[in-house]
Design a protein around this motif. Structure first.
Motif, short mmCIF file in Angstrom:
data_model
loop_
_atom_site.label_atom_id
_atom_site.label_comp_id
_atom_site.label_asym_id
_atom_site.label_seq_id
_atom_site.Cartn_x
_atom_site.Cartn_y
_atom_site.Cartn_z
N PRO A 118 23.41 70.32 55.61
CA PRO A 118 22.98 71.11 54.45
C PRO A 118 21.48 70.89 54.24
CG PRO A 118 24.37 69.27 53.75
CD PRO A 118 24.19 69.16 55.24
N ASP A 119 20.86 71.70 53.41
CA ASP A 119 19.41 71.56 53.28
C ASP A 119 18.90 72.16 51.98
OD1 ASP A 119 16.88 70.83 54.37
OD2 ASP A 119 16.46 72.96 54.58
N ALA A 120 17.81 71.60 51.50
CA ALA A 120 17.12 72.19 50.35
C ALA A 120 15.63 72.11 50.62
CB ALA A 120 17.46 71.42 49.09
N SER A 121 14.89 73.12 50.17
CA SER A 121 13.45 73.15 50.44
C SER A 121 12.65 72.81 49.19
CB SER A 121 13.04 74.54 50.94
OG SER A 121 13.63 74.78 52.18
N PHE A 122 13.07 71.79 48.49
CA PHE A 122 12.31 71.31 47.34
C PHE A 122 12.74 69.87 47.09
CE2 PHE A 122 15.61 71.30 44.02
CZ PHE A 122 16.61 72.02 44.67
N LEU A 123 11.97 69.17 46.27
CA LEU A 123 12.24 67.74 46.08
C LEU A 123 12.28 67.37 44.60
CD1 LEU A 123 12.58 65.09 47.69
CD2 LEU A 123 10.14 64.70 47.36
N PRO A 124 13.48 67.30 44.01
CA PRO A 124 13.55 66.83 42.63
C PRO A 124 13.14 65.35 42.59
CG PRO A 124 15.61 67.85 43.35
CD PRO A 124 14.78 67.61 44.57
N LEU A 125 12.08 65.05 41.86
CA LEU A 125 11.48 63.72 41.96
C LEU A 125 12.25 62.59 41.26
CD1 LEU A 125 7.60 63.74 41.87
CD2 LEU A 125 9.15 63.05 43.69
N SER A 170 18.11 79.40 54.55
CA SER A 170 18.20 80.26 53.36
C SER A 170 17.71 81.67 53.66
CB SER A 170 17.36 79.65 52.24
OG SER A 170 17.14 80.62 51.25
N THR A 171 18.43 82.65 53.11
CA THR A 171 18.01 84.05 53.27
C THR A 171 17.03 84.45 52.18
OG1 THR A 171 19.93 84.68 51.97
CG2 THR A 171 20.15 84.80 54.37
N THR A 172 16.79 83.54 51.21
CA THR A 172 15.90 83.89 50.10
C THR A 172 14.44 83.70 50.47
OG1 THR A 172 17.65 83.35 48.56
CG2 THR A 172 15.43 83.36 47.64
N PHE A 173 14.17 82.81 51.42
CA PHE A 173 12.77 82.46 51.70
C PHE A 173 12.24 82.93 53.05
CE2 PHE A 173 14.40 78.74 49.10
CZ PHE A 173 14.01 79.31 47.89
N GLY A 174 13.11 83.08 54.05
CA GLY A 174 12.59 83.29 55.40
C GLY A 174 12.47 84.74 55.82
N GLU A 175 12.21 84.93 57.09
CA GLU A 175 12.11 86.25 57.71
C GLU A 175 13.20 86.37 58.77
OE1 GLU A 175 10.19 89.06 57.57
OE2 GLU A 175 9.27 88.34 55.71
N PRO A 176 13.95 87.46 58.78
CA PRO A 176 15.09 87.55 59.71
C PRO A 176 14.72 87.49 61.19
CG PRO A 176 14.88 89.56 58.37
CD PRO A 176 13.90 88.58 57.82
N GLY A 222 13.47 76.32 44.70
CA GLY A 222 12.51 76.13 45.79
C GLY A 222 11.51 77.26 45.93
N HIS A 223 11.63 78.30 45.06
CA HIS A 223 10.75 79.47 45.22
C HIS A 223 9.28 79.08 45.16
CE1 HIS A 223 11.28 78.89 40.90
NE2 HIS A 223 10.09 79.43 40.77
N GLU A 224 8.95 78.01 44.40
CA GLU A 224 7.53 77.62 44.24
C GLU A 224 6.91 77.23 45.57
OE1 GLU A 224 10.07 75.86 43.25
OE2 GLU A 224 10.10 75.52 41.10
N ASN A 225 7.74 76.89 46.52
CA ASN A 225 7.21 76.47 47.82
C ASN A 225 7.05 77.62 48.80
OD1 ASN A 225 7.15 73.83 46.93
ND2 ASN A 225 9.30 73.51 47.47
N PHE A 226 7.37 78.83 48.34
CA PHE A 226 7.32 79.99 49.23
C PHE A 226 6.56 81.15 48.61
CE2 PHE A 226 10.80 77.33 50.49
CZ PHE A 226 10.68 77.30 51.87
N SER A 227 5.52 80.81 47.86
CA SER A 227 4.62 81.83 47.29
C SER A 227 5.36 82.81 46.38
CB SER A 227 3.90 82.61 48.41
OG SER A 227 3.43 81.72 49.40
N MET A 228 6.41 82.36 45.71
CA MET A 228 7.12 83.26 44.80
C MET A 228 6.93 82.76 43.37
SD MET A 228 10.60 83.38 47.05
CE MET A 228 11.59 84.62 46.27
N THR A 229 6.84 83.70 42.43
CA THR A 229 6.60 83.27 41.04
C THR A 229 7.90 82.88 40.35
OG1 THR A 229 6.52 85.60 40.57
CG2 THR A 229 4.43 84.42 40.51
N ASP A 230 9.01 83.53 40.70
CA ASP A 230 10.31 83.21 40.07
C ASP A 230 11.37 83.12 41.14
OD1 ASP A 230 9.59 83.56 37.27
OD2 ASP A 230 9.27 85.66 37.88
#
Ligand SMILES: Cc1cc2nc3c(=O)[nH]c(=O)nc-3n(C[C@H](O)[C@H](O)[C@H](O)COP(=O)(O)O)c2cc1C
Length: 435
Positions: free
Chosen positions: A57-64, A99-105, A133-141
Motif C-alpha cells: 500500500p502507499d501514500a504520497s504524503f507524511l502526517p508528521l 493513485s489515479t488522482t495524481f499521475g498520468e496514465p 496528498g494533493h499539496e504534493n502534486f501542484s493541486m489546490t484542493d
C-alpha cells in the motif's frame, strides 16, 4: 455460498507488525525499514506459504505527529520496491499501489507493463484514488469523491487501451524476412476525455502471457461500482461478518451490472492478526502495542464514530443504544462506524471496556486477537458463509505475529483444504483463477 473453493490470500508489505510499539522490540529489524532485506524476507516467507501475492500500500504524503512515535506513512517508493522484490521471488504475484488522482496514465501503463514483462506475468496494480496528498502534486484542493472516481474510470480505461494498443500478436520478429512488427496492428488510441488527451500507441508491446490483475480499494457507492467494472480483487474494509456479507453482495450486484460474473471479483478484507501461543499472550501483545494511545485519543475515536459526547463519563458507566444521537453521520468510514454502533447496541459495554476494544484502539481492518486456531476458525467461518473470498494479511504487534501468520496460520488453512499446498503456475492471474 462461497464463490470459489479456495481462499485468495495476499500479504501486506507495509510493516504493520512493527507499527506502534512493535519496532521498539530488540531484534525487530526496524533499522532495515528503508532497505531491501526486510521486505525481501517477508516476500520470501509469503512465497514459501504459496500466497497469491505480496502487496505494497502507499501514500504520497507524511502526517508528521505520528512520526514522533512510529514510522507512519514514510516508505520507499512502492513500484521500485516491488521491482526489486521480483529478483528475490519466482512465483508470487507482485502488487503495487498507484493513485489515479495524481499521475498520468501513459507513464503508469508503461511502468506496469514493464514490471509485467520483467517479472514474466507477476505484476498487479492496486488502483487507489487516495484520500490526501494533493499539496504534493501542484493541486489546490483534494477533488471530491465523484471527481476522483470519474478520473479513476477514465484513467483505468486509458491504461487498458494503451496496453491493447500494441498487442502481443503485432510482434513478428522474423529474421528471415527482416520483419520486426506488424504495424497494422499497432494503433493509436486517440483518446480525448474530460481528464486526459492521449494519442498512443504505447511504446512497449503487451506481455504475451496472462494479463495483469487489478485491485481496487475504496468503499463508497462510486468505489464499489468502479470495482464492479474493472477489479479482479477488492481490498475491503469490513470489520464484521455482516458488513463483509453486505459488501460482497454489493460487489456481486455491480459486477453483474457491468456484465461480469460475481466470481470475477474477489473481496479481500484487510485482516489485522495479533497472534500469540495463547489468547492471553495475544491480548497482552495487543494492549502493549497500543499503550501510548491516550484515553483522550480513544474517546475522540468513539465520538467521531458515534457522535456521542463522552466528556466526564467514568469508565464504569455503560454506553447504550439510547445514548446514541439519532441520524448522526460520521465522516469516518461508514463500515467502521456501523461496527462500533453494533457493539454498543448488542453489548451496552462499560466505557472502559469499549475504549480497550480492538475496534477503537487499532487499525480499521477486521481484527483477530488470539491463537492460530482462533484465526483459522474465524477465517473459515467467514469464508464458508460466502462473506469473503480471501483476505490480505496485516499482522500486528511483533515479528512473532508475522511468523505465526505465514508459518502456521496459512499452512493450517492449506491442511484444511481451504488454500493451495503448492503453486500450480507462475503468473499472478494463474494463481487467482486456478480453481
Ligand atoms: C482498505 C483500503 C485501502 C486503501 N489503501 C490505499 C492506499 O494504499 N493508498 C491510497 O492512496 N489510498 C488508499 N485507500 C483510499 C482509497 O483509494 C479511496 O481514495 C478512499 O477509500 C476514498 O474512496 P471511497 O469513498 O470509495 O472509500 C484505501 C482505501 C481502503 C478502503
Amino acid at each position: 455460498m462461497k464463490l470459489r473453493p479456495k481462499l485468495c490470500i495476499g500479504m501486506s508489505l507495509a510493516p504493520t507488525w512493527l507499527a506502534n510499539e512493535g519496532w521498539r522490540a530488540e531484534g525487530s529489524g526496524i533499522e532495515g525499514l528503508y532497505g531491501l532485506e526486510l521486505a525481501a524476507d517477508v516476500a520470501c516467507r509469503a512465497e514459501a506459504a504459496h500466497l497469491d501475492f505480496v502487496f505494497r500500500p502507499d501514500a504520497s504524503f507524511l502526517p508528521l505527529p505520528v512520526m514522533e512515535q512510529s514510522f507512519g506513512f514514510s516508505s520507499l517508493d512502492p513500484m521500485l520496491l516491488i521491482t526489486a522484490l521480483m529478483h528475490r521471488t519466482r512465483k508470487i504475484g507482485l502488487l503495487t499501489t498507484i493513485s489515479t488522482t495524481f499521475g498520468e496514465p501513459y507513464l503508469v501503463a508503461r511502468q506496469l507493463m514493464s514490471l509485467h514483462w520483467l517479472s514474466q506475468g507477476r505484476a498487479g496494480w492496486n488502483v487507489v484514488t487516495a484520500l490526501q496528498g494533493h499539496e504534493n502534486f501542484s493541486m489546490t484542493d483534494m477533488p471530491g469523491a465523484e471527481a476522483r472516481y470519474a478520473r479513476a474510470n477514465e484513467f483505468a480505461d486509458v491504461v487498458r487501451a494503451l496496453w491493447a494498443s500494441f498487442p502481443a500478436e503485432a510482434l513478428v520478429v522474423d529474421r528471415a524476412s527482416g520483419r520486426y512488427a506488424d504495424t497494422d496492428l499497432i494503433l493509436p488510441i486517440d483518446h480525448r476525455g474530460a481528464y486526459f488527451a492521449v494519442k498512443g500507441p504505447m511504446n512497449l508491446p503487451e506481455y504475451p502471457g496472462p494479463r495483469l490483475p487489478l485491485m481496487q480499494a475504496g468503499g463508497s457507492a462510486a468505489g464499489v461500482d468502479f470495482a464492479g467494472r474493472i477489479a479482479d480483487m477488492v481490498f475491503g474494509l469490513t470489520q464484521d461478518i455482516d458488513s463483509a456479507r453486505s459488501m460482497r453482495a454489493q460487489l456481486s450486484a455491480r459486477a453483474l451490472a457491468h456484465r461480469r460474473q460475481p466470481r470475477d471479483l474477489r473481496l479481500l478484507p484487510g485482516l489485522s492478526l495479533y497472534l500469540g501461543d495463547t489468547r492471553e499472550e495475544a491480548q497482552a501483545l495487543f494492549q502493549a502495542n497500543h499503550v501510548r494511545v491516550t484515553r483522550d485519543q480513544r474517546l475522540a475515536r468513539v465520538t467521531e464514530a458515534l457522535g456521542v459526547d463522552l466528556k466526564g463519563w467514568p469508565d464504569d458507566r455503560r454506553l447504550t443504544a439510547a445514548d446514541l444521537p439519532a441520524g448522526f453521520v460520521s465522516a469516518r468510514s461508514p463500515a467502521h462506524c456501523d461496527t462500533i454502533r453494533r457493539i454498543v447496541e448488542r453489548e451496552a459495554p462499560q466505557l472502559g471496556e469499549l475504549l480497550a476494544r480492538p475496534e477503537i484502539l487499532a487499525s480499521i481492518h477486521w481484527q483477530i486477537v488470539g491463537t492460530v486456531e482462533d484465526a483459522a476458525e474465524e477465517i473459515t467461518r467467514w469464508f464458508e458463509a460466502g462473506a469473503i473470498d480471501g483476505f490480505i494479511a496485516v499482522p500486528g504487534g511483533s515479528v512473532r505475529s508475522l511468523e505465526l501468520t505465514l508459518g502456521e496460520l496459512v499452512p493450517r488453512l492449506a491442511e484444511a483444504g481451504l488454500f493451495r499446498k503448492d503453486y500450480s503456475g507462475d503468473t499472478f492471474l494463474h494463481h487467482l483463477t486456478e480453481d
